[in-house]
Design an enzyme around this catalytic site. Structure first.
Site, PDB file in Angstrom:
ATOM      1  N   GLU A  15      11.748  -0.405   5.391  1.00  0.00           N
ATOM      2  CA  GLU A  15      12.685  -1.520   5.248  1.00  0.00           C
ATOM      3  C   GLU A  15      11.991  -2.882   5.233  1.00  0.00           C
ATOM      4  O   GLU A  15      12.502  -3.834   4.666  1.00  0.00           O
ATOM      5  CB  GLU A  15      13.743  -1.473   6.364  1.00  0.00           C
ATOM      6  CG  GLU A  15      14.824  -0.440   6.107  1.00  0.00           C
ATOM      7  CD  GLU A  15      15.390  -0.521   4.685  1.00  0.00           C
ATOM      8  OE1 GLU A  15      15.840  -1.605   4.273  1.00  0.00           O
ATOM      9  OE2 GLU A  15      15.359   0.497   3.966  1.00  0.00           O
ATOM     10  N   HIS A  41       9.080  -3.570   3.716  1.00  0.00           N
ATOM     11  CA  HIS A  41       8.714  -3.799   2.308  1.00  0.00           C
ATOM     12  C   HIS A  41       9.962  -4.121   1.480  1.00  0.00           C
ATOM     13  O   HIS A  41       9.939  -5.002   0.618  1.00  0.00           O
ATOM     14  CB  HIS A  41       8.078  -2.544   1.701  1.00  0.00           C
ATOM     15  CG  HIS A  41       6.797  -2.116   2.331  1.00  0.00           C
ATOM     16  ND1 HIS A  41       6.688  -0.973   3.091  1.00  0.00           N
ATOM     17  CD2 HIS A  41       5.554  -2.658   2.300  1.00  0.00           C
ATOM     18  CE1 HIS A  41       5.451  -0.827   3.502  1.00  0.00           C
ATOM     19  NE2 HIS A  41       4.735  -1.844   3.049  1.00  0.00           N
ATOM     20  N   MET A 100       0.852  -1.196   0.000  1.00  0.00           N
ATOM     21  CA  MET A 100       0.000   0.000   0.000  1.00  0.00           C
ATOM     22  C   MET A 100       0.891   1.250   0.000  1.00  0.00           C
ATOM     23  O   MET A 100       0.432   2.341   0.354  1.00  0.00           O
ATOM     24  CB  MET A 100      -0.940  -0.013   1.208  1.00  0.00           C
ATOM     25  CG  MET A 100      -1.856  -1.238   1.195  1.00  0.00           C
ATOM     26  SD  MET A 100      -3.457  -0.985   1.962  1.00  0.00           S
ATOM     27  CE  MET A 100      -2.977  -0.623   3.622  1.00  0.00           C
TER      28      MET A 100
HETATM   29  O1  PAF Z   1      -0.257  -5.889   3.618  1.00  0.00           O
HETATM   30  C1  PAF Z   1      -0.659  -4.953   2.919  1.00  0.00           C
HETATM   31  O2  PAF Z   1      -0.005  -3.930   2.730  1.00  0.00           O
HETATM   32  C2  PAF Z   1      -2.025  -5.055   2.239  1.00  0.00           C
HETATM   33  O3  PAF Z   1      -2.926  -5.723   3.057  1.00  0.00           O
HETATM   34  C3  PAF Z   1      -1.962  -5.696   0.835  1.00  0.00           C
HETATM   35  C4  PAF Z   1      -1.483  -7.129   0.904  1.00  0.00           C
HETATM   36  C5  PAF Z   1      -1.024  -4.887  -0.048  1.00  0.00           C
HETATM   37  C6  PAF Z   1      -3.354  -5.689   0.206  1.00  0.00           C
HETATM   38  O4  PAF Z   1      -3.846  -4.398   0.049  1.00  0.00           O
END
Ligand code: PAF
Length: 277
Positions: free
Chosen positions: A32, A34, A27
């Site tokens: 870090e 991600h 989102m």
């Molecule tokens: O974990 C997240 O950031 C969200 O739940 C996802 C998997 C991107 C779905 O919108």
């Protein structure tokens, strides 16, 4: 790195991507945590696709959708540096056009824990993840263990709906003081930020008790609760000791357990967890 905003463009590009394709759904407002997923995807695939989409359907009516943090230029710079190949950045209209009417639901696994506190959350997650999987058609999809229930729910959806992909789970990345990295940490004021590592401290206490031979869930929960309650800014939503596959609450830990929690600091709700055994 190519940035794609529409589904037809993504579908066209997808036919020309080198296999295997690793996919990291996010989102945005990357940190870090991600980037560790992107790194793992980079090391295991020929192509890495990252989506940035703040999915409105996984936010409840009283949740923080409109003020969810966003910084696309910064996200793109981080992804470029990490070697992502494609960023899919669709609009709400692209993902949920007028008349949108289809939902994907995993039933029992979404009832306890986060599902209990946020009743419509997982329906939004599974629907958007399913849509993104259909659009990106990844070989491997990367999720963080920090969202422990989300990982189980997405795995269950992928298995039950015979999705032809592998769900890869990566460890939680923490700040030096133990706070699990989360885009929501920016909401914490300095006092709350100072108090927030108590989540990880309580999980480490649980681990210590488990290693010391404690198997009674009530005893562990009591000690965790009293540690967190020493922090006046922390307001416990839930702490749970559950089966790692079904999420059923455990009275006694035999082999393994998932300890998970949600704790509020003012309006900010943080989650964290640890796997025992
Ligand atoms: O974990 C997240 O950031 C969200 O739940 C996802 C998997 C991107 C779905 O919108």
């Amino acid at each position: 790195m190519i940035v794609i905003e529409t589904i037809p463009d993504m579908a066209y590009l997808r036919n020309n991507l080198k296999e295997p394709v690793g996919f990291v759904p996010t989102m945005g407002f990357l940190h870090e945590g991600h980037m560790s997923l992107v790194k793992k995807a980079r090391s295991e695939n020929k192509t890495v696709v990252v989506s940035i989409y703040v999915n409105p359907t996984q936010f409840g009516p009283k949740e923080d959708l409109s003020k969810y943090p966003r910084d696309l230029p910064r996200d793109l710079a981080m992804l470029e540096k990490e070697g992502a190949d494609v960023v899919f950045f669709p609009s709400d209209k692209e993902m949920y056009p007028d008349g949108y009417d289809t939902w994907v639901t995993v039933d029992n696994l979404t009832k306890p824990l986060e599902g209990d506190s946020r009743p419509t959350h997982f329906r939004g997650v599974t629907t958007i993840v399913n849509k993104l999987f259909n659009i990106v058609r990844p070989t491997n999809a990367y999720f963080g263990q920090k969202d422990a229930q989300q990982v189980l729910v997405v795995k269950k959806m992928a298995a039950d709906l015979n999705m032809n992909l592998k769900v890869v789970v990566c460890p939680t990345i923490r700040e030096p003081d133990g706070l699990a990295m989360s885009s929501r940490n920016v909401y914490l004021n300095p006092e709350q930020r100072k108090a927030a590592p108590v989540l990880n401290k309580s999980l480490l206490l649980a681990k210590e008790l488990f290693i010391g031979g404690q198997r009674d869930a009530a005893v562990i929960l009591k000690q965790m609760t009293s540690l967190i309650q020493k922090e006046p800014l922390a307001d416990i939503d839930y702490i749970s000791i559950s089966d790692t596959a079904t999420l059923a609450e455990l009275k006694t830990i035999s082999q393994s357990a998932l300890i998970s929690m949600a704790v509020r600091f003012g309006n900010t709700r943080l989650i964290d967890n640890i796997l025992l055994g």
